[in-house]
Design a protein around this motif. Structure first.
Motif, PDB file in Angstrom:
ATOM      1  N   LEU A  48       0.831  -1.203   0.000  1.00  0.00           N
ATOM      2  CA  LEU A  48       0.000   0.000   0.000  1.00  0.00           C
ATOM      3  C   LEU A  48       0.863   1.249   0.000  1.00  0.00           C
ATOM      4  O   LEU A  48       1.858   1.324   0.723  1.00  0.00           O
ATOM      5  CB  LEU A  48      -0.911   0.007   1.227  1.00  0.00           C
ATOM      6  CG  LEU A  48      -1.863  -1.181   1.352  1.00  0.00           C
ATOM      7  CD1 LEU A  48      -2.624  -1.110   2.663  1.00  0.00           C
ATOM      8  CD2 LEU A  48      -2.819  -1.247   0.169  1.00  0.00           C
ATOM      9  N   TYR A  49       0.474   2.221  -0.816  1.00  0.00           N
ATOM     10  CA  TYR A  49       1.219   3.482  -0.911  1.00  0.00           C
ATOM     11  C   TYR A  49       0.254   4.606  -1.278  1.00  0.00           C
ATOM     12  O   TYR A  49      -0.904   4.359  -1.597  1.00  0.00           O
ATOM     13  CB  TYR A  49       2.326   3.371  -1.960  1.00  0.00           C
ATOM     14  CG  TYR A  49       1.837   3.185  -3.371  1.00  0.00           C
ATOM     15  CD1 TYR A  49       1.741   4.269  -4.236  1.00  0.00           C
ATOM     16  CD2 TYR A  49       1.463   1.929  -3.850  1.00  0.00           C
ATOM     17  CE1 TYR A  49       1.288   4.104  -5.542  1.00  0.00           C
ATOM     18  CE2 TYR A  49       1.008   1.758  -5.148  1.00  0.00           C
ATOM     19  CZ  TYR A  49       0.919   2.844  -5.987  1.00  0.00           C
ATOM     20  OH  TYR A  49       0.473   2.688  -7.267  1.00  0.00           O
ATOM     21  N   HIS A  50       0.719   5.845  -1.221  1.00  0.00           N
ATOM     22  CA  HIS A  50      -0.064   7.001  -1.652  1.00  0.00           C
ATOM     23  C   HIS A  50       0.361   7.413  -3.054  1.00  0.00           C
ATOM     24  O   HIS A  50       1.550   7.436  -3.355  1.00  0.00           O
ATOM     25  CB  HIS A  50       0.157   8.190  -0.711  1.00  0.00           C
ATOM     26  CG  HIS A  50      -0.576   8.068   0.574  1.00  0.00           C
ATOM     27  ND1 HIS A  50       0.034   8.245   1.797  1.00  0.00           N
ATOM     28  CD2 HIS A  50      -1.866   7.794   0.848  1.00  0.00           C
ATOM     29  CE1 HIS A  50      -0.857   8.094   2.746  1.00  0.00           C
ATOM     30  NE2 HIS A  50      -2.010   7.813   2.208  1.00  0.00           N
ATOM     31  N   ASP A  51      -0.618   7.778  -3.881  1.00  0.00           N
ATOM     32  CA  ASP A  51      -0.291   8.288  -5.212  1.00  0.00           C
ATOM     33  C   ASP A  51       0.010   9.791  -5.131  1.00  0.00           C
ATOM     34  O   ASP A  51       0.075  10.363  -4.040  1.00  0.00           O
ATOM     35  CB  ASP A  51      -1.404   7.971  -6.218  1.00  0.00           C
ATOM     36  CG  ASP A  51      -2.687   8.746  -5.983  1.00  0.00           C
ATOM     37  OD1 ASP A  51      -2.740   9.625  -5.104  1.00  0.00           O
ATOM     38  OD2 ASP A  51      -3.671   8.470  -6.702  1.00  0.00           O
ATOM     39  N   HIS A  52       0.173  10.439  -6.276  1.00  0.00           N
ATOM     40  CA  HIS A  52       0.514  11.870  -6.336  1.00  0.00           C
ATOM     41  C   HIS A  52      -0.520  12.760  -5.666  1.00  0.00           C
ATOM     42  O   HIS A  52      -0.207  13.855  -5.227  1.00  0.00           O
ATOM     43  CB  HIS A  52       0.701  12.327  -7.785  1.00  0.00           C
ATOM     44  CG  HIS A  52       1.872  11.699  -8.450  1.00  0.00           C
ATOM     45  ND1 HIS A  52       3.158  12.099  -8.208  1.00  0.00           N
ATOM     46  CD2 HIS A  52       1.953  10.685  -9.342  1.00  0.00           C
ATOM     47  CE1 HIS A  52       3.989  11.368  -8.922  1.00  0.00           C
ATOM     48  NE2 HIS A  52       3.278  10.495  -9.627  1.00  0.00           N
ATOM     49  N   ASP A  53      -1.762  12.293  -5.600  1.00  0.00           N
ATOM     50  CA  ASP A  53      -2.834  13.079  -4.995  1.00  0.00           C
ATOM     51  C   ASP A  53      -3.140  12.663  -3.561  1.00  0.00           C
ATOM     52  O   ASP A  53      -4.133  13.092  -2.993  1.00  0.00           O
ATOM     53  CB  ASP A  53      -4.103  12.977  -5.842  1.00  0.00           C
ATOM     54  CG  ASP A  53      -3.923  13.593  -7.219  1.00  0.00           C
ATOM     55  OD1 ASP A  53      -3.280  14.670  -7.298  1.00  0.00           O
ATOM     56  OD2 ASP A  53      -4.403  12.999  -8.201  1.00  0.00           O
ATOM     57  N   GLY A  54      -2.307  11.801  -2.993  1.00  0.00           N
ATOM     58  CA  GLY A  54      -2.501  11.381  -1.610  1.00  0.00           C
ATOM     59  C   GLY A  54      -3.516  10.268  -1.421  1.00  0.00           C
ATOM     60  O   GLY A  54      -3.869   9.938  -0.294  1.00  0.00           O
ATOM     61  N   ARG A  55      -3.982   9.667  -2.523  1.00  0.00           N
ATOM     62  CA  ARG A  55      -4.944   8.564  -2.425  1.00  0.00           C
ATOM     63  C   ARG A  55      -4.216   7.250  -2.191  1.00  0.00           C
ATOM     64  O   ARG A  55      -3.138   7.021  -2.733  1.00  0.00           O
ATOM     65  CB  ARG A  55      -5.764   8.465  -3.706  1.00  0.00           C
ATOM     66  CG  ARG A  55      -6.596   9.719  -3.974  1.00  0.00           C
ATOM     67  CD  ARG A  55      -7.245   9.646  -5.314  1.00  0.00           C
ATOM     68  NE  ARG A  55      -6.190   9.676  -6.341  1.00  0.00           N
ATOM     69  CZ  ARG A  55      -6.376   9.996  -7.598  1.00  0.00           C
ATOM     70  NH1 ARG A  55      -7.582  10.293  -8.034  1.00  0.00           N
ATOM     71  NH2 ARG A  55      -5.381  10.017  -8.453  1.00  0.00           N
ATOM     72  N   MET A  56      -4.829   6.369  -1.389  1.00  0.00           N
ATOM     73  CA  MET A  56      -4.219   5.068  -1.143  1.00  0.00           C
ATOM     74  C   MET A  56      -4.328   4.212  -2.400  1.00  0.00           C
ATOM     75  O   MET A  56      -5.384   4.114  -3.013  1.00  0.00           O
ATOM     76  CB  MET A  56      -4.896   4.354   0.029  1.00  0.00           C
ATOM     77  CG  MET A  56      -4.218   3.052   0.366  1.00  0.00           C
ATOM     78  SD  MET A  56      -4.655   2.278   1.952  1.00  0.00           S
ATOM     79  CE  MET A  56      -6.321   2.722   2.226  1.00  0.00           C
ATOM     80  N   ASN A 109       8.296  15.107   3.629  1.00  0.00           N
ATOM     81  CA  ASN A 109       7.053  14.370   3.500  1.00  0.00           C
ATOM     82  C   ASN A 109       7.126  13.563   2.197  1.00  0.00           C
ATOM     83  O   ASN A 109       7.487  14.104   1.171  1.00  0.00           O
ATOM     84  CB  ASN A 109       5.899  15.376   3.447  1.00  0.00           C
ATOM     85  CG  ASN A 109       4.551  14.728   3.274  1.00  0.00           C
ATOM     86  OD1 ASN A 109       4.376  13.818   2.464  1.00  0.00           O
ATOM     87  ND2 ASN A 109       3.596  15.185   4.027  1.00  0.00           N
ATOM     88  N   PRO A 110       6.776  12.269   2.219  1.00  0.00           N
ATOM     89  CA  PRO A 110       6.889  11.464   0.985  1.00  0.00           C
ATOM     90  C   PRO A 110       6.020  11.993  -0.147  1.00  0.00           C
ATOM     91  O   PRO A 110       6.398  11.894  -1.299  1.00  0.00           O
ATOM     92  CB  PRO A 110       6.432  10.070   1.416  1.00  0.00           C
ATOM     93  CG  PRO A 110       5.733  10.248   2.696  1.00  0.00           C
ATOM     94  CD  PRO A 110       6.297  11.482   3.345  1.00  0.00           C
ATOM     95  N   GLU A 114       7.475  13.030  -3.790  1.00  0.00           N
ATOM     96  CA  GLU A 114       6.953  12.459  -5.033  1.00  0.00           C
ATOM     97  C   GLU A 114       6.614  13.566  -6.024  1.00  0.00           C
ATOM     98  O   GLU A 114       6.844  13.441  -7.217  1.00  0.00           O
ATOM     99  CB  GLU A 114       5.708  11.627  -4.720  1.00  0.00           C
ATOM    100  CG  GLU A 114       5.219  10.808  -5.898  1.00  0.00           C
ATOM    101  CD  GLU A 114       4.158   9.819  -5.491  1.00  0.00           C
ATOM    102  OE1 GLU A 114       2.989  10.136  -5.737  1.00  0.00           O
ATOM    103  OE2 GLU A 114       4.496   8.783  -4.927  1.00  0.00           O
ATOM    104  N   LYS A 115       6.086  14.698  -5.550  1.00  0.00           N
ATOM    105  CA  LYS A 115       5.752  15.801  -6.441  1.00  0.00           C
ATOM    106  C   LYS A 115       6.998  16.433  -7.039  1.00  0.00           C
ATOM    107  O   LYS A 115       6.975  16.931  -8.143  1.00  0.00           O
ATOM    108  CB  LYS A 115       4.927  16.843  -5.686  1.00  0.00           C
ATOM    109  CG  LYS A 115       3.507  16.352  -5.410  1.00  0.00           C
ATOM    110  CD  LYS A 115       2.712  17.367  -4.645  1.00  0.00           C
ATOM    111  CE  LYS A 115       1.318  16.806  -4.361  1.00  0.00           C
ATOM    112  NZ  LYS A 115       0.527  17.714  -3.547  1.00  0.00           N
TER     113      LYS A 115
END
Length: 117
Positions: A48-56, A109-110, A114-115
């Motif tokens: 599980l990870y967060h995408d560019h928009d912070g969604r799981m 912050n990860p 990422e951004k």
């Protein structure tokens, strides 16, 4: 749960992948992150990870580093603003970078990292 490898169940199939769940939370498992065909009801091991928009999000591809395990990567260059170019970046989760930065004393912050990428 973010940054961990878990066993979740396939809840539904979408045109672009699958929705996986633990019964309380859900995440998209994109078809590009799958290993083989899945069926609704299958138990799958995902990271599980967060995408560019912070969604799981979920992936069946195993990262080299997680929040509960460390690994070694080759740093190929270091810039003067302390960002690292790392070989095989696609196999790393940005949550893991927070762990790496923590040990290096770099508050990051990860999602922000990422951004930048």
């Amino acid at each position: 749960m973010i940054g961990q490898i878990v066993i979740w169940q396939v809840k539904e199939q979408k045109p672009f992948g699958y929705i996986v769940t633990n019964g309380k939370e859900s995440a998209l498992l994109h078809e590009s992150q799958c290993e083989g065909e899945l069926q609704v009801g299958d138990d799958v091991t995902v990271f599980l990870y967060h995408d560019h928009d912070g969604r799981m999000r979920a992936t069946m591809k195993r990262p080299l580093i997680t929040t509960s395990s460390y690994g070694w990567v080759e740093v190929v260059s270091i810039s003067n603003i302390r960002l690292f170019q790392i070989e095989n970046l696609e196999t790393l989760d940005t949550t893991a970078f927070a762990v790496v930065f923590h040990f290096l004393g770099i508050p990051k912050n990860p999602i922000e990292f990422e951004k930048i990428l």
